[in-house]
Design a protein around this motif. Sequence first.
Motif, PDB file in Angstrom:
ATOM      1  N   ARG A 158       5.279   1.890   3.494  1.00  0.00           N
ATOM      2  CA  ARG A 158       5.509   1.300   4.814  1.00  0.00           C
ATOM      3  C   ARG A 158       4.777  -0.016   5.006  1.00  0.00           C
ATOM      4  NH1 ARG A 158       9.898   3.143   7.593  1.00  0.00           N
ATOM      5  NH2 ARG A 158      10.305   5.218   6.803  1.00  0.00           N
ATOM      6  N   GLU A 159       3.719  -0.225   4.251  1.00  0.00           N
ATOM      7  CA  GLU A 159       2.907  -1.422   4.466  1.00  0.00           C
ATOM      8  C   GLU A 159       3.049  -2.361   3.269  1.00  0.00           C
ATOM      9  OE1 GLU A 159      -1.109  -0.544   5.481  1.00  0.00           O
ATOM     10  OE2 GLU A 159      -0.571   1.116   6.805  1.00  0.00           O
TER      11      GLU A 159
ATOM     12  N   ALA B  11      -5.184   2.452  -7.830  1.00  0.00           N
ATOM     13  CA  ALA B  11      -3.853   2.751  -8.375  1.00  0.00           C
ATOM     14  C   ALA B  11      -3.901   2.927  -9.883  1.00  0.00           C
ATOM     15  CB  ALA B  11      -2.870   1.643  -8.025  1.00  0.00           C
ATOM     16  N   GLY B  12      -3.263   3.962 -10.375  1.00  0.00           N
ATOM     17  CA  GLY B  12      -3.050   4.145 -11.794  1.00  0.00           C
ATOM     18  C   GLY B  12      -1.621   3.753 -12.116  1.00  0.00           C
TER      19      GLY B  12
ATOM     20  N   THR C  98       0.851  -1.177   0.000  1.00  0.00           N
ATOM     21  CA  THR C  98       0.000   0.000   0.000  1.00  0.00           C
ATOM     22  C   THR C  98       0.888   1.227   0.000  1.00  0.00           C
ATOM     23  OG1 THR C  98      -1.712  -1.158   1.259  1.00  0.00           O
ATOM     24  CG2 THR C  98      -1.836   1.233   1.205  1.00  0.00           C
ATOM     25  N   VAL C  99       0.721   2.106  -0.970  1.00  0.00           N
ATOM     26  CA  VAL C  99       1.558   3.297  -1.070  1.00  0.00           C
ATOM     27  C   VAL C  99       0.690   4.547  -1.007  1.00  0.00           C
ATOM     28  CG1 VAL C  99       3.282   2.093  -2.459  1.00  0.00           C
ATOM     29  CG2 VAL C  99       1.472   3.368  -3.602  1.00  0.00           C
ATOM     30  N   ASN C 100       1.333   5.630  -0.578  1.00  0.00           N
ATOM     31  CA  ASN C 100       0.678   6.937  -0.537  1.00  0.00           C
ATOM     32  C   ASN C 100       1.282   7.789  -1.635  1.00  0.00           C
ATOM     33  OD1 ASN C 100      -0.274   9.521   0.004  1.00  0.00           O
ATOM     34  ND2 ASN C 100      -0.184   9.257   2.220  1.00  0.00           N
ATOM     35  N   ALA C 101       0.563   7.986  -2.714  1.00  0.00           N
ATOM     36  CA  ALA C 101       1.038   8.778  -3.840  1.00  0.00           C
ATOM     37  C   ALA C 101       0.163  10.012  -3.980  1.00  0.00           C
ATOM     38  CB  ALA C 101       1.014   7.952  -5.122  1.00  0.00           C
TER      39      ALA C 101
ATOM     40  N   MET D 252      -4.132   6.724  -1.296  1.00  0.00           N
ATOM     41  CA  MET D 252      -3.649   5.393  -0.928  1.00  0.00           C
ATOM     42  C   MET D 252      -3.976   4.420  -2.049  1.00  0.00           C
ATOM     43  SD  MET D 252      -2.172   6.008   1.864  1.00  0.00           S
ATOM     44  CE  MET D 252      -1.734   4.333   2.314  1.00  0.00           C
ATOM     45  N   SER D 253      -2.977   3.721  -2.513  1.00  0.00           N
ATOM     46  CA  SER D 253      -3.151   2.826  -3.643  1.00  0.00           C
ATOM     47  C   SER D 253      -2.526   1.470  -3.349  1.00  0.00           C
ATOM     48  CB  SER D 253      -2.490   3.413  -4.897  1.00  0.00           C
ATOM     49  OG  SER D 253      -3.026   4.682  -5.197  1.00  0.00           O
ATOM     50  N   SER D 254      -3.054   0.448  -3.994  1.00  0.00           N
ATOM     51  CA  SER D 254      -2.553  -0.914  -3.812  1.00  0.00           C
ATOM     52  C   SER D 254      -1.649  -1.309  -4.963  1.00  0.00           C
ATOM     53  CB  SER D 254      -3.719  -1.909  -3.722  1.00  0.00           C
ATOM     54  OG  SER D 254      -4.535  -1.635  -2.608  1.00  0.00           O
TER      55      SER D 254
END
Length: 206
Positions: free
Chosen positions: A172-173, A190-191, A139-142, A146-148
């Motif tokens: 982090r996750e 997520a794109g 999981t990222v923060n862009a 929040m996107s997978s």
Amino acid sequence: MHLLTLIFGIVLLHKAYTLKCYECIPGDSGTCTVKECPSQSYQCGASRVISYLDDSIQVDLNVKDCALPEECITASLNFGLVKTKITSKCCTSDLCNTQPAPEPIKTIPNGKKCFGCIGQSCTSTVNCEGDEDQCISATVNAGGLMSSLKGCASKEVCSSSNSEQISSAIGREFSCCQGNYCNSGTSTSAGLLLLLTPLINFIMFS
């Protein structure tokens, strides 16, 4: 008097075995400086991080710095169209990191398959390559979104000893598992371009 001599001896001994290494940071005017490593635990290192978008290089970072032994890794992340390869080379004498890290070797599919994400669906298939022997979910923060991310990863990516530096690349996750399609597919926002955003910020030995 003897105690004072002992203390000075310990300090001088410590200094004598602390390496000096070249420090070269991308975007830092392109020049390298000489840096004294923080402690005897560090080696001199060179690393290279290359990110591909549909086999076209989007990011190519070459870094030199002091490095802990566990940071000297070769690793691979594969989210399908977006792939990242990490190589490194470490040595244990003053200013020995003159040469850049080796270029990643070309890899081919190894038969393992994991779920990947395209658009809003994480049910597509990613064919793992080379030493990518695990499936990964992250999981990222862009940009506040929040996107997978799902795909394949080498064991070095999933190792707990390297999780701190890898987390700076993919968030982090994240979790890894073994077995085909073990990173079960779910929906995502997520794109494709968002996948590159955290990877561009990745700098080894930070």
